[in-house]
Scaffold this motif. Structure first.
Motif, PDB file in Angstrom:
ATOM      1  N   GLY A  38      -1.244  11.086 -12.196  1.00 11.27           N
ATOM      2  CA  GLY A  38      -1.177  11.338 -10.757  1.00 11.27           C
ATOM      3  C   GLY A  38       0.109  10.906 -10.098  1.00 11.27           C
ATOM      4  O   GLY A  38       0.557  11.546  -9.175  1.00 11.27           O
ATOM      5  N   GLN A  39       0.717   9.822 -10.580  1.00  9.12           N
ATOM      6  CA  GLN A  39       1.924   9.330  -9.915  1.00  9.12           C
ATOM      7  C   GLN A  39       3.113   9.327 -10.862  1.00  9.12           C
ATOM      8  O   GLN A  39       2.996   8.949 -12.021  1.00  9.12           O
ATOM      9  N   LEU A  40       4.237   9.745 -10.321  1.00 10.36           N
ATOM     10  CA  LEU A  40       5.491   9.691 -11.064  1.00 10.36           C
ATOM     11  C   LEU A  40       6.151   8.361 -10.738  1.00 10.36           C
ATOM     12  O   LEU A  40       6.279   8.002  -9.572  1.00 10.36           O
ATOM     13  N   ARG A  41       6.550   7.630 -11.768  1.00  9.45           N
ATOM     14  CA  ARG A  41       7.235   6.347 -11.524  1.00  9.45           C
ATOM     15  C   ARG A  41       8.724   6.622 -11.358  1.00  9.45           C
ATOM     16  O   ARG A  41       9.378   7.074 -12.292  1.00  9.45           O
ATOM     17  N   VAL A  42       9.219   6.365 -10.156  1.00  4.62           N
ATOM     18  CA  VAL A  42      10.608   6.663  -9.818  1.00  4.62           C
ATOM     19  C   VAL A  42      11.334   5.351  -9.520  1.00  4.62           C
ATOM     20  O   VAL A  42      10.902   4.571  -8.675  1.00  4.62           O
ATOM     21  N   THR A  43      12.441   5.116 -10.216  1.00  3.06           N
ATOM     22  CA  THR A  43      13.259   3.938  -9.939  1.00  3.06           C
ATOM     23  C   THR A  43      14.615   4.397  -9.406  1.00  3.06           C
ATOM     24  O   THR A  43      15.249   5.285  -9.981  1.00  3.06           O
ATOM     25  N   CYS A  44      15.010   3.822  -8.274  1.00  7.82           N
ATOM     26  CA  CYS A  44      16.259   4.183  -7.597  1.00  7.82           C
ATOM     27  C   CYS A  44      17.129   2.939  -7.479  1.00  7.82           C
ATOM     28  O   CYS A  44      16.626   1.820  -7.503  1.00  7.82           O
ATOM     29  N   THR A  45      18.419   3.144  -7.296  1.00  6.30           N
ATOM     30  CA  THR A  45      19.316   1.999  -7.103  1.00  6.30           C
ATOM     31  C   THR A  45      19.282   1.542  -5.646  1.00  6.30           C
ATOM     32  O   THR A  45      18.729   0.509  -5.316  1.00  6.30           O
ATOM     33  N   ILE A  46      19.848   2.350  -4.747  1.00  9.94           N
ATOM     34  CA  ILE A  46      19.977   1.924  -3.346  1.00  9.94           C
ATOM     35  C   ILE A  46      18.779   2.363  -2.500  1.00  9.94           C
ATOM     36  O   ILE A  46      18.074   3.309  -2.841  1.00  9.94           O
ATOM     37  N   GLY A  47      18.581   1.662  -1.395  1.00  9.20           N
ATOM     38  CA  GLY A  47      17.446   1.921  -0.520  1.00  9.20           C
ATOM     39  C   GLY A  47      17.423   3.318   0.064  1.00  9.20           C
ATOM     40  O   GLY A  47      16.352   3.905   0.274  1.00  9.20           O
ATOM     41  N   MET A  48      18.597   3.896   0.342  1.00  8.48           N
ATOM     42  CA  MET A  48      18.654   5.225   0.946  1.00  8.48           C
ATOM     43  C   MET A  48      18.032   6.267   0.020  1.00  8.48           C
ATOM     44  O   MET A  48      17.340   7.189   0.465  1.00  8.48           O
ATOM     45  N   ILE A  49      18.257   6.110  -1.290  1.00 11.52           N
ATOM     46  CA  ILE A  49      17.664   7.026  -2.268  1.00 11.52           C
ATOM     47  C   ILE A  49      16.156   6.779  -2.354  1.00 11.52           C
ATOM     48  O   ILE A  49      15.359   7.721  -2.392  1.00 11.52           O
ATOM     49  N   GLY A  50      15.778   5.496  -2.371  1.00 10.84           N
ATOM     50  CA  GLY A  50      14.354   5.152  -2.417  1.00 10.84           C
ATOM     51  C   GLY A  50      13.589   5.725  -1.236  1.00 10.84           C
ATOM     52  O   GLY A  50      12.476   6.247  -1.383  1.00 10.84           O
ATOM     53  N   ASP A  51      14.201   5.663  -0.056  1.00 14.30           N
ATOM     54  CA  ASP A  51      13.564   6.177   1.160  1.00 14.30           C
ATOM     55  C   ASP A  51      13.369   7.689   1.070  1.00 14.30           C
ATOM     56  O   ASP A  51      12.316   8.221   1.423  1.00 14.30           O
ATOM     57  N   ALA A  52      14.385   8.396   0.569  1.00  6.99           N
ATOM     58  CA  ALA A  52      14.275   9.849   0.392  1.00  6.99           C
ATOM     59  C   ALA A  52      13.167  10.176  -0.611  1.00  6.99           C
ATOM     60  O   ALA A  52      12.346  11.071  -0.373  1.00  6.99           O
ATOM     61  N   ALA A  53      13.122   9.424  -1.713  1.00  7.00           N
ATOM     62  CA  ALA A  53      12.101   9.677  -2.742  1.00  7.00           C
ATOM     63  C   ALA A  53      10.690   9.484  -2.193  1.00  7.00           C
ATOM     64  O   ALA A  53       9.777  10.264  -2.491  1.00  7.00           O
ATOM     65  N   ARG A  54      10.510   8.470  -1.346  1.00  6.22           N
ATOM     66  CA  ARG A  54       9.182   8.236  -0.743  1.00  6.22           C
ATOM     67  C   ARG A  54       8.822   9.350   0.234  1.00  6.22           C
ATOM     68  O   ARG A  54       7.678   9.797   0.274  1.00  6.22           O
ATOM     69  N   ASN A  55       9.793   9.774   1.038  1.00  2.00           N
ATOM     70  CA  ASN A  55       9.545  10.864   1.991  1.00  2.00           C
ATOM     71  C   ASN A  55       9.178  12.154   1.275  1.00  2.00           C
ATOM     72  O   ASN A  55       8.332  12.919   1.749  1.00  2.00           O
ATOM     73  N   LEU A  56       9.799  12.397   0.144  1.00  2.00           N
ATOM     74  CA  LEU A  56       9.573  13.643  -0.586  1.00  2.00           C
ATOM     75  C   LEU A  56       8.299  13.598  -1.421  1.00  2.00           C
ATOM     76  O   LEU A  56       7.522  14.546  -1.433  1.00  2.00           O
ATOM     77  N   GLY A  57       8.107  12.484  -2.116  1.00  2.00           N
ATOM     78  CA  GLY A  57       7.003  12.409  -3.075  1.00  2.00           C
ATOM     79  C   GLY A  57       5.671  11.977  -2.496  1.00  2.00           C
ATOM     80  O   GLY A  57       4.612  12.302  -3.028  1.00  2.00           O
ATOM     81  N   GLY A  58       5.731  11.224  -1.389  1.00  2.00           N
ATOM     82  CA  GLY A  58       4.488  10.749  -0.771  1.00  2.00           C
ATOM     83  C   GLY A  58       3.594  10.024  -1.762  1.00  2.00           C
ATOM     84  O   GLY A  58       4.057   9.180  -2.538  1.00  2.00           O
ATOM     85  N   GLU A  59       2.326  10.371  -1.772  1.00  2.00           N
ATOM     86  CA  GLU A  59       1.342   9.668  -2.621  1.00  2.00           C
ATOM     87  C   GLU A  59       1.507   9.983  -4.104  1.00  2.00           C
ATOM     88  O   GLU A  59       0.887   9.332  -4.946  1.00  2.00           O
ATOM     89  N   HIS A  60       2.333  10.968  -4.411  1.00  2.00           N
ATOM     90  CA  HIS A  60       2.473  11.386  -5.811  1.00  2.00           C
ATOM     91  C   HIS A  60       3.543  10.603  -6.566  1.00  2.00           C
ATOM     92  O   HIS A  60       3.743  10.837  -7.759  1.00  2.00           O
ATOM     93  N   VAL A  61       4.238   9.703  -5.872  1.00  2.00           N
ATOM     94  CA  VAL A  61       5.266   8.907  -6.543  1.00  2.00           C
ATOM     95  C   VAL A  61       5.077   7.422  -6.262  1.00  2.00           C
ATOM     96  O   VAL A  61       4.529   7.037  -5.233  1.00  2.00           O
ATOM     97  N   MET A  62       5.496   6.627  -7.219  1.00  2.00           N
ATOM     98  CA  MET A  62       5.540   5.176  -7.047  1.00  2.00           C
ATOM     99  C   MET A  62       7.018   4.816  -7.149  1.00  2.00           C
ATOM    100  O   MET A  62       7.620   4.916  -8.220  1.00  2.00           O
ATOM    101  N   VAL A  63       7.607   4.458  -6.012  1.00  2.00           N
ATOM    102  CA  VAL A  63       9.065   4.290  -5.946  1.00  2.00           C
ATOM    103  C   VAL A  63       9.460   2.819  -5.962  1.00  2.00           C
ATOM    104  O   VAL A  63       8.921   2.011  -5.213  1.00  2.00           O
ATOM    105  N   THR A  64      10.408   2.492  -6.812  1.00  2.00           N
ATOM    106  CA  THR A  64      11.013   1.151  -6.837  1.00  2.00           C
ATOM    107  C   THR A  64      12.495   1.307  -6.525  1.00  2.00           C
ATOM    108  O   THR A  64      13.197   2.069  -7.195  1.00  2.00           O
ATOM    109  N   ALA A  65      12.968   0.623  -5.479  1.00  2.00           N
ATOM    110  CA  ALA A  65      14.409   0.594  -5.176  1.00  2.00           C
ATOM    111  C   ALA A  65      14.926  -0.777  -5.594  1.00  2.00           C
ATOM    112  O   ALA A  65      14.376  -1.804  -5.192  1.00  2.00           O
TER     113      ALA A  65
END
Length: 315
Positions: A38-65
């Motif tokens: 159900g969830q894609l594990r996404v790891t990002c470096t900077i917060g700006m990328i993490g914020d975009a990933a959360r906005n795009l993926g919503g409940e389908h992603v687990m984002v770590t910045a």
């Protein structure tokens, strides 16, 4: 706008440029294991990328910045916890263009095992700044031209769709909503900064993070340090900048959330010694967003906060 931009920067000793390593591309596919749960594990470096990933993926992603407020990505070294977050990720996003200089080798290694995406990879090279002091390298601070950052957001969206094909419609819909919001923000930046009188549209900061910002929104930009925060501000450079501020009667300079304020404070003292009192107009977010849970802890909120601070100090 581009014609009015003057950027001043020091020569930089690049600890990361010499290796000549290529930006790693998306060489591997994500294992579908966590994606099917159900969830894609996404790891990002900077917060700006993490914020975009959360906005795009919503409940389908687990984002770590990896890099939070006040963290300077130019100097950042990955911690053991970061290594774990990267190794456990289905998808890794980083800025690229040597922003995360000390992590370059790590990305090359990781790209052999999983998808590692530079979010700036699809921005047309002719749209990237190539300041003379950053010989042969591009300015990585693309998020300060919101229209360029929209290209990075599209790259993130497309990569997520590739790895979460079952949720294509949701990702497309979230992408449209977020990109529409960024288009409004881009127009807002132009309108609000446009009220600053022409002769006062001069932005002086600690390091050269605002070149794209100046080019996009018609401000002249000066910085004490070059693109990377690794350079030391020289005495001549400081004196030259004091001359500019005194001669043009500029009223404010700005500190940055990720850079030691000492050099800006020295600039203020230098102007004062020449009989030109100048104030610190406030703190700008440059290489990191604000604290989580605050408006500035989002990309849109960070840009708006910077605009508020600049307009208030310069108009």
């Amino acid at each position: 706008g581009a014609g009015r931009l003057a950027v001043v920067g020091l020569g930089i000793v690049l600890t990361f440029g010499a290796s000549g390593c290529k930006e790693p591309g998306p060489t591997a596919k994500a294992s579908p294991s966590s994606a099917t749960k159900g969830q894609l594990r996404v790891t990002c470096t900077i917060g700006m990328i993490g914020d975009a990933a959360r906005n795009l993926g919503g409940e389908h992603v687990m984002v770590t910045a990896l890099m939070g407020p006040h963290i300077d990505p130019h100097l950042y070294k990955a911690t053991p916890a970061d290594h774990r977050a990267l190794l456990e990720a289905d998808l890794i996003f980083y800025n690229g263009l040597h922003l995360e200089g000390r992590m370059s080798d790590l990305f090359v290694q990781l790209a052999r095992k999983r998808p590692v995406i530079a979010v700036t990879q699809d921005i047309k090279p002719e749209l990237l700044r190539e300041p003379p002091e950053f010989e042969g390298n591009y300015d990585p601070h693309v998020w300060f031209d919101v229209s360029l950052w929209m290209s990075a957001v599209e790259t993130i969206r497309n990569s997520m769709i590739e790895h979460l094909p079952a949720h294509r419609d949701v990702l497309q819909s979230n992408g449209k909503k977020y990109l529409d919001e960024l288009a409004v923000l881009h127009a807002e930046c132009k309108t609000r900064l446009g009220i600053i009188p022409k002769e006062r549209r001069v932005l002086v900061t600690a390091h050269d993070a605002f070149g794209y910002f100046g080019r996009a929104y018609d401000l002249e930009v000066f910085a004490i340090q070059g693109i990377s925060t690794e350079s030391e501000a020289g005495i001549k450079k400081m004196n030259d900048l004091v001359n500019v501020l005194v001669e043009r009667k500029i009223g404010a300079v700005f500190v940055e959330s990720t850079v030691n304020p000492r050099s800006i404070e020295a600039l203020v003292q230098g102007c004062s010694g020449r009989g030109h009192p100048i104030k610190i107009g406030g703190q700008l977010y440059s290489d990191a967003m604000g604290a989580e849970g605050t408006p500035e802890g989002t990309y849109v909120g960070m840009v708006r906060k910077n605009i508020d601070v600049i307009v208030k100090a310069l108009q």
